[in-house]
Design an enzyme around this catalytic site. Structure first.
Site, short mmCIF file in Angstrom:
data_model
loop_
_atom_site.label_atom_id
_atom_site.label_comp_id
_atom_site.label_asym_id
_atom_site.label_seq_id
_atom_site.Cartn_x
_atom_site.Cartn_y
_atom_site.Cartn_z
N ALA A 29 -8.06 -2.35 2.29
CA ALA A 29 -7.85 -1.72 3.61
C ALA A 29 -8.39 -0.30 3.65
O ALA A 29 -8.06 0.53 2.81
CB ALA A 29 -6.37 -1.73 3.96
N ARG B 277 -1.73 2.13 -8.72
CA ARG B 277 -2.40 3.43 -8.66
C ARG B 277 -1.37 4.57 -8.67
O ARG B 277 -0.26 4.38 -8.18
CB ARG B 277 -3.22 3.52 -7.35
N HIS C 179 4.93 3.88 -2.24
CA HIS C 179 4.60 4.60 -1.01
C HIS C 179 5.90 4.96 -0.26
O HIS C 179 6.06 6.10 0.22
CB HIS C 179 3.69 3.72 -0.14
#
Length: 265
Positions: free
Chosen positions: A12, A158, A54
């Site tokens: 994305a 990540r 996140h």
């Protein structure tokens, strides 16, 4: 002679979903449902991390943390993280198929790279279940990398390098010098740096720019240049070896990197 044998791409905002909009609205809405306002800029800042990380990063932002304490009279807990993550997933899965269209020139550029014998891997902040929606939808629209890796069965996502290493194993790429990581977020850049591979950022269509194609076209050339320059600076500050405007610059850049390696190594 060392040369680029594999390009590992994000999804994305890099190869599909111009502007990386699928997750943004889901993050904002998941917090709105508990009375906490999250701006688009805040929602985009940790992009590229695994989605539960996140959520944690959003809770740790001072503005969001403070708003939560003020509203609920306590600090957030892991239970709050898991609750928002569950809501985020529900919201994301409801619309995810709609955000799987390839970004302009991605398919054509990958064809060029494959003609040169370059393998196409990929990493993502999405989970395996999310990718089970994304992969077939993107494939039906013409985008299909040779491999994709999620962080589900790895030590971490990540900015750690494990997804890149798994791609190298899956695709049989023996040297990190032969790998180029290509992505649209700061987490992508750091993932590449931490893996010791060539790390390249892209601006147009990126989460960092955060604009639709229509919004990009509506900006004056001066305003667009300023915004792109801001993204470029952030990516270089994060450690990017190179930053391109769009993916069609990638084949020529790879030739430059190959020439650089021939002279330096």
């Amino acid at each position: 002679m060392k040369k680029i044998e594999c390009v590992i791409m994000d999804w994305a905002g890099t190869t599909i979903d111009y502007g990386c909009f699928a997750p943004v609205s889901a993050f904002i809405e998941s917090f709105r449902m508990i009375g906490i306002n999250v701006t688009a800029a805040e929602a985009r800042k940790p992009m590229g991390l695994t989605k539960i990380d996140h959520i944690r990063a959003l809770f740790e932002m001072e503005s969001i943390n403070s708003a939560f304490r003020q509203k609920y009279g306590r600090n957030y807990t892991e239970k709050d993280v898991e609750s928002r993550y569950a809501e985020f997933q529900r919201l994301l899965f409801a619309t995810l198929k709609e955000y799987t269209g390839p970004i302009s020139n991605v398919i054509e550029t990958i064809d060029i790279l494959r003609q040169r014998g370059i393998k196409i891997g990929s990493t993502t902040g999405y989970t395996k279940k999310m990718m089970e929606v994304v992969v077939p939808e993107a494939s039906s629209k013409g985008y299909k990398p040779d491999n994709y890796v999620t962080s589900d069965d790895l030590p971490a996502g990540r900015p750690y390098p494990y997804m890149i290493y798994k791609n190298m194993c899956d695709l049989g790429v023996p040297s990190r010098f032969s790998v180029l990581k290509y992505g649209d977020t700061i987490s992508d850049i750091k993932e590449g740096i931490n893996a010791g591979v060539w790390s390249v950022g892209v601006i147009l269509g990126s989460n960092e720019l955060g604009l639709t194609e229509e919004e990009v076209k509506a900006l004056s050339p001066e305003e667009l240049k300023q915004r792109m320059d801001d993204v470029r600076k952030r990516m270089y500050a994060a450690g990017a070896h190179y930053v391109v405007n769009s993916i069609d610059e990638l084949p020529d850049l790879i030739e430059c990197i190959n020439a650089r390696m021939e002279n330096e190594f």
